[in-house]
Design an enzyme around this catalytic site. Sequence first.
Site, PDB file in Angstrom:
ATOM      1  N   GLY A 197      59.682 -67.262  71.145  1.00 25.97           N
ATOM      2  CA  GLY A 197      59.055 -67.008  70.123  1.00 25.97           C
ATOM      3  C   GLY A 197      59.166 -68.301  68.535  1.00 25.97           C
ATOM      4  O   GLY A 197      59.998 -68.576  68.754  1.00 25.97           O
ATOM      5  N   GLN A 224      58.775 -71.232  60.715  1.00 25.48           N
ATOM      6  CA  GLN A 224      59.705 -72.173  61.034  1.00 25.48           C
ATOM      7  C   GLN A 224      58.946 -73.395  61.259  1.00 25.48           C
ATOM      8  O   GLN A 224      59.622 -74.352  61.545  1.00 25.48           O
ATOM      9  CB  GLN A 224      60.473 -71.336  62.169  1.00 25.48           C
ATOM     10  CG  GLN A 224      61.016 -70.303  62.513  1.00 25.48           C
ATOM     11  CD  GLN A 224      61.086 -69.555  63.671  1.00 25.48           C
ATOM     12  OE1 GLN A 224      60.040 -68.960  64.318  1.00 25.48           O
ATOM     13  NE2 GLN A 224      62.381 -70.522  64.144  1.00 25.48           N
ATOM     14  N   CYS A 236      68.450 -68.686  67.578  1.00 26.33           N
ATOM     15  CA  CYS A 236      66.669 -69.020  66.485  1.00 26.33           C
ATOM     16  C   CYS A 236      66.523 -70.671  66.638  1.00 26.33           C
ATOM     17  O   CYS A 236      67.849 -71.265  66.341  1.00 26.33           O
ATOM     18  CB  CYS A 236      67.086 -68.505  65.347  1.00 26.33           C
ATOM     19  SG  CYS A 236      65.670 -69.012  64.426  1.00 26.33           S
ATOM     20  N   LEU A 237      65.261 -71.334  66.306  1.00 24.67           N
ATOM     21  CA  LEU A 237      64.888 -72.728  66.496  1.00 24.67           C
ATOM     22  C   LEU A 237      65.741 -72.920  65.310  1.00 24.67           C
ATOM     23  O   LEU A 237      65.624 -74.013  64.885  1.00 24.67           O
ATOM     24  CB  LEU A 237      63.947 -73.110  66.862  1.00 24.67           C
ATOM     25  CG  LEU A 237      63.866 -72.476  68.313  1.00 24.67           C
ATOM     26  CD1 LEU A 237      61.989 -72.568  68.999  1.00 24.67           C
ATOM     27  CD2 LEU A 237      63.655 -73.317  69.920  1.00 24.67           C
ATOM     28  N   HIS A 285      62.465 -60.050  65.786  1.00 23.84           N
ATOM     29  CA  HIS A 285      63.010 -61.606  64.971  1.00 23.84           C
ATOM     30  C   HIS A 285      62.220 -62.498  64.413  1.00 23.84           C
ATOM     31  O   HIS A 285      62.521 -62.956  63.660  1.00 23.84           O
ATOM     32  CB  HIS A 285      63.750 -62.353  66.913  1.00 23.84           C
ATOM     33  CG  HIS A 285      64.012 -63.310  66.384  1.00 23.84           C
ATOM     34  ND1 HIS A 285      65.667 -63.564  66.547  1.00 23.84           N
ATOM     35  CD2 HIS A 285      63.555 -64.707  65.788  1.00 23.84           C
ATOM     36  CE1 HIS A 285      65.440 -64.906  65.720  1.00 23.84           C
ATOM     37  NE2 HIS A 285      64.424 -65.682  65.482  1.00 23.84           N
ATOM     38  N   GLU A 286      61.430 -62.506  65.108  1.00 28.01           N
ATOM     39  CA  GLU A 286      59.754 -62.794  64.715  1.00 28.01           C
ATOM     40  C   GLU A 286      59.585 -62.076  63.549  1.00 28.01           C
ATOM     41  O   GLU A 286      59.115 -62.889  62.377  1.00 28.01           O
ATOM     42  CB  GLU A 286      58.443 -63.698  65.507  1.00 28.01           C
ATOM     43  CG  GLU A 286      58.978 -64.176  66.872  1.00 28.01           C
ATOM     44  CD  GLU A 286      60.177 -65.615  66.830  1.00 28.01           C
ATOM     45  OE1 GLU A 286      59.852 -66.107  65.434  1.00 28.01           O
ATOM     46  OE2 GLU A 286      60.720 -66.062  67.003  1.00 28.01           O
ATOM     47  N   HIS A 305      61.454 -63.466  60.563  1.00 22.12           N
ATOM     48  CA  HIS A 305      61.057 -64.766  60.123  1.00 22.12           C
ATOM     49  C   HIS A 305      60.115 -64.557  58.579  1.00 22.12           C
ATOM     50  O   HIS A 305      60.074 -65.111  57.368  1.00 22.12           O
ATOM     51  CB  HIS A 305      60.469 -65.708  60.597  1.00 22.12           C
ATOM     52  CG  HIS A 305      62.041 -66.150  61.553  1.00 22.12           C
ATOM     53  ND1 HIS A 305      62.990 -67.260  60.980  1.00 22.12           N
ATOM     54  CD2 HIS A 305      61.738 -66.531  62.588  1.00 22.12           C
ATOM     55  CE1 HIS A 305      63.827 -67.674  61.645  1.00 22.12           C
ATOM     56  NE2 HIS A 305      63.219 -66.970  63.041  1.00 22.12           N
TER      57      HIS A 305
END
Length: 187
Positions: free
Chosen positions: A45, A50, A99-100, A141-142, A145
């Site tokens: 994702g 991000q 997480c990226l 999660h996304e 953000h």
Amino acid sequence: MIYPVTVYGDPLLRKVAEPIDTNSEELKELVDNMYATMYHSDGVGLAAPQIGKSLRIFVVDASSAADEDEPELEGFKKAFINPEILERTGDEWVMNEGCLSLPEIREDISRPERVKIKYLDENLEEHIEEYGGFAARVIQHEYDHLDGILLIDYLSPLKKRMLKGKLTAISKGKVKTSYRIVLPGKK
């Protein structure tokens, strides 16, 4: 185009993202570039904050997680434009998340089992859908953000203190990734 990933310490990751203009001529290109960036970074994702864009859009592709326990993940690839979580239900369950924007950090995070979400797809068609299991986790999660929430916000104060050194290192770029990153305050 593959974007560099914005990492911890950048104030943009803590902002509530703005609704995206669905009349934008760049919307399709943005979605395509977000997928390309997500795949290049080995993510399942990716949210617009991000990649340095304070917009309410995220993409997911959890197809690789499809198995006999969750066969519904086969082909689970979607763009969520101007999403709104309508409800979170079910028992809380813990899963190890990464997480990226927080490279080298993985933590056990508790989230509700199911989510009901309203969103526009990349063809600007509105959907109201319910998801459970891993799909619900990735969506939550996304979506976080888009509201300026990171997975570390779910940790205890003690655990956050224990991660302080790693978080500082990430914000200074002292981290190894297989993808390009943008440090706080840099473009």
